[in-house]
Design a protein around this motif. Structure first.
Motif, PDB file in Angstrom:
ATOM      1  N   VAL A  31       0.759  -1.283  -0.039  1.00  0.00           N
ATOM      2  CA  VAL A  31      -0.179  -0.048  -0.032  1.00  0.00           C
ATOM      3  C   VAL A  31       0.814   1.120   0.174  1.00  0.00           C
ATOM      4  CG1 VAL A  31      -1.789   1.200   1.396  1.00  0.00           C
ATOM      5  CG2 VAL A  31      -1.805  -1.119   1.366  1.00  0.00           C
ATOM      6  N   LEU A  32       0.505   2.279  -0.770  1.00  0.00           N
ATOM      7  CA  LEU A  32       1.235   3.474  -0.886  1.00  0.00           C
ATOM      8  C   LEU A  32       0.331   4.480  -0.538  1.00  0.00           C
ATOM      9  CD1 LEU A  32       3.999   4.568  -1.867  1.00  0.00           C
ATOM     10  CD2 LEU A  32       3.135   5.154  -4.110  1.00  0.00           C
ATOM     11  N   ILE A  33       0.733   5.561   0.611  1.00  0.00           N
ATOM     12  CA  ILE A  33      -0.226   6.726   0.841  1.00  0.00           C
ATOM     13  C   ILE A  33       0.421   7.657   0.041  1.00  0.00           C
ATOM     14  CG2 ILE A  33      -0.907   8.089   2.849  1.00  0.00           C
ATOM     15  CD1 ILE A  33      -2.075   5.045   3.092  1.00  0.00           C
ATOM     16  N   LEU A  34      -0.741   8.483  -0.359  1.00  0.00           N
ATOM     17  CA  LEU A  34      -0.285   9.419  -1.243  1.00  0.00           C
ATOM     18  C   LEU A  34      -0.982  10.658  -1.055  1.00  0.00           C
ATOM     19  CD1 LEU A  34      -0.105   8.604  -5.109  1.00  0.00           C
ATOM     20  CD2 LEU A  34       0.265  11.028  -4.149  1.00  0.00           C
ATOM     21  N   PRO A  35      -0.510  11.604  -0.217  1.00  0.00           N
ATOM     22  CA  PRO A  35      -1.005  13.105  -0.070  1.00  0.00           C
ATOM     23  C   PRO A  35      -1.289  13.923  -1.210  1.00  0.00           C
ATOM     24  CG  PRO A  35       0.909  12.801   1.143  1.00  0.00           C
ATOM     25  CD  PRO A  35       1.058  11.855   0.068  1.00  0.00           C
ATOM     26  N   SER A  36      -2.611  14.242  -1.217  1.00  0.00           N
ATOM     27  CA  SER A  36      -2.828  15.325  -2.603  1.00  0.00           C
ATOM     28  C   SER A  36      -3.360  16.638  -2.038  1.00  0.00           C
ATOM     29  CB  SER A  36      -4.232  14.525  -3.299  1.00  0.00           C
ATOM     30  OG  SER A  36      -4.695  15.316  -4.234  1.00  0.00           O
ATOM     31  N   LEU A  37      -3.062  17.425  -3.013  1.00  0.00           N
ATOM     32  CA  LEU A  37      -3.268  18.944  -2.574  1.00  0.00           C
ATOM     33  C   LEU A  37      -4.685  19.218  -2.799  1.00  0.00           C
ATOM     34  CD1 LEU A  37      -2.808  21.949  -2.084  1.00  0.00           C
ATOM     35  CD2 LEU A  37      -1.974  22.336  -4.396  1.00  0.00           C
ATOM     36  N   PHE A  38      -5.215  18.555  -4.115  1.00  0.00           N
ATOM     37  CA  PHE A  38      -6.614  19.127  -4.594  1.00  0.00           C
ATOM     38  C   PHE A  38      -7.576  18.036  -4.106  1.00  0.00           C
ATOM     39  CE2 PHE A  38      -3.678  21.528  -7.400  1.00  0.00           C
ATOM     40  CZ  PHE A  38      -4.369  22.776  -7.085  1.00  0.00           C
ATOM     41  N   CYS A  39      -7.424  16.945  -3.649  1.00  0.00           N
ATOM     42  CA  CYS A  39      -8.265  15.770  -3.541  1.00  0.00           C
ATOM     43  C   CYS A  39      -9.009  16.257  -2.367  1.00  0.00           C
ATOM     44  CB  CYS A  39      -7.674  14.442  -3.000  1.00  0.00           C
ATOM     45  SG  CYS A  39      -8.493  13.201  -2.282  1.00  0.00           S
ATOM     46  N   GLN A  40     -10.659  16.032  -2.220  1.00  0.00           N
ATOM     47  CA  GLN A  40     -11.456  16.396  -1.618  1.00  0.00           C
ATOM     48  C   GLN A  40     -11.710  15.428  -0.479  1.00  0.00           C
ATOM     49  OE1 GLN A  40     -12.217  20.113  -1.460  1.00  0.00           O
ATOM     50  NE2 GLN A  40     -10.403  19.798  -2.629  1.00  0.00           N
TER      51      GLN A  40
END
Length: 318
Positions: A186-195
């Motif tokens: 599993v790769l955790i991926l922070p996102s700026l625009f994800c709501q």
């Protein structure tokens, strides 16, 4: 709601992405262009719309509707096509094109590619360096959480759009799906625009990406380059006194020295230092009978991502 079932092997194989996923940021940001956005995105929204001037007119059919994983996959396939090498720095290998866009006439494909390129240049590329500053700050936060509390604490700390209750991680999106990881990485991926949250790679044999909205403070860092010229968002994030203390701790100092420097009592200084330490922005250690304090790598990243001088002389302690 998407429900992901973890087993012990998958919990032991959680990683944190080292860079944002460009196609995800393009897809999520495009969803915000024609909507009323959170005030945190207001400056980006205003500038990006002004730069675009209708250049996304052919994109809605590609970037809106359907499962978010399919939308992101489609954008990724377009990026990997001819003429889009510059968005990712090179062509990435992929499967044969299977999405509807690949069946369009060649002229239509080129029109879509040109529009996507224009969108990237207007809404993403000018701010990518600052976006990376926010991403790196968020990644540092996640690493710290994982080191202190392990993988389950990490999953529980991904924000209101995702809920962890062993062995289930629930993504509060509009998609009804269930996934059993069965040992997959599993790769955790922070996102700026994800709501809210998104799950990518459900059919991959050994790799699943979980995208989640980065924290408010990380978003503020990522978007701070759009603040008014000469302004500094750090006091708004931390309060003026704590911001000033943090900026002043590039060299170690004790509690008494911090209090004297900023004209506050040792008790008040101790309280501010405790808050900064709890946030991971400073390190503290005892030397003889005194507590010494210095900025941490996470705190340094926060300071370096903001601009302007911090002045507390006109305000009381935050």
């Amino acid at each position: 709601m998407t429900v992901v079932y973890f087993d012990d092997d998958s919990l032991a194989r959680i990683g944190i992405a080292r860079q944002p996923l460009l196609e995800a940021e393009i897809a999520f940001s495009h969803q915000l262009i024609d909507t009323r956005v959170d005030p945190q995105f207001a400056a980006w929204h205003f500038v990006a719309r002004g730069r675009l001037r209708g250049s996304t007119s052919v994109l809605p059919a590609i970037l809106q509707g359907g499962r978010v994983a399919d939308v992101i996959d489609t954008v990724g396939r377009i990026i990997r096509g001819v003429g889009f090498d510059t968005l990712r720095g090179g062509v990435l290998p992929g499967e044969a094109d299977r999405r509807p866009w690949s069946r369009l006439r060649a002229s239509r494909e080129q029109q879509i590619k040109a529009a996507l390129h224009s969108y990237h240049q207007a809404a993403i590329a000018p701010y990518w360096r600052q976006f990376l500053a926010g991403f790196n700050f968020e990644r540092s936060r996640l690493v710290r959480v994982a080191e202190q509390g392990g993988p389950e604490r990490l999953l529980a700390d991904l924000g209101p759009g995702l809920r962890w209750y062993r062995p289930v991680l629930s993504l509060l999106d509009s998609v009804a799906a269930t996934l059993h990881l069965r040992g997959r990485r599993v790769l955790i991926l922070p996102s700026l625009f994800c709501q809210s949250g998104a799950l990518l790679g459900e059919t991959d044999d050994d790799h699943v990406k979980i995208i989640y909205p980065m924290s408010s403070i990380s978003r503020s860092i990522a978007l701070s380059g759009l603040a008014a010229r000469g302004s500094c968002p750090l006091p708004e994030l931390l309060g003026r006194t704590r911001a000033a203390i943090l900026c002043g701790l590039t060299r170690a100092d004790n509690t008494t020295g911090v209090a004297a420097r900023w004209g506050i009592t040792p008790a008040t200084a101790s309280r501010h230092l405790a808050i900064l330490r709890a946030a991971g922005l400073i390190h503290s250690w005892r030397r003889a009978n005194e507590m010494q304090h210095a900025i941490s790598p996470m705190g340094h990243a926060l300071v370096m991502s903001t601009t302007g001088a911090v002045d507390i002389t006109s305000e009381k302690s935050a």
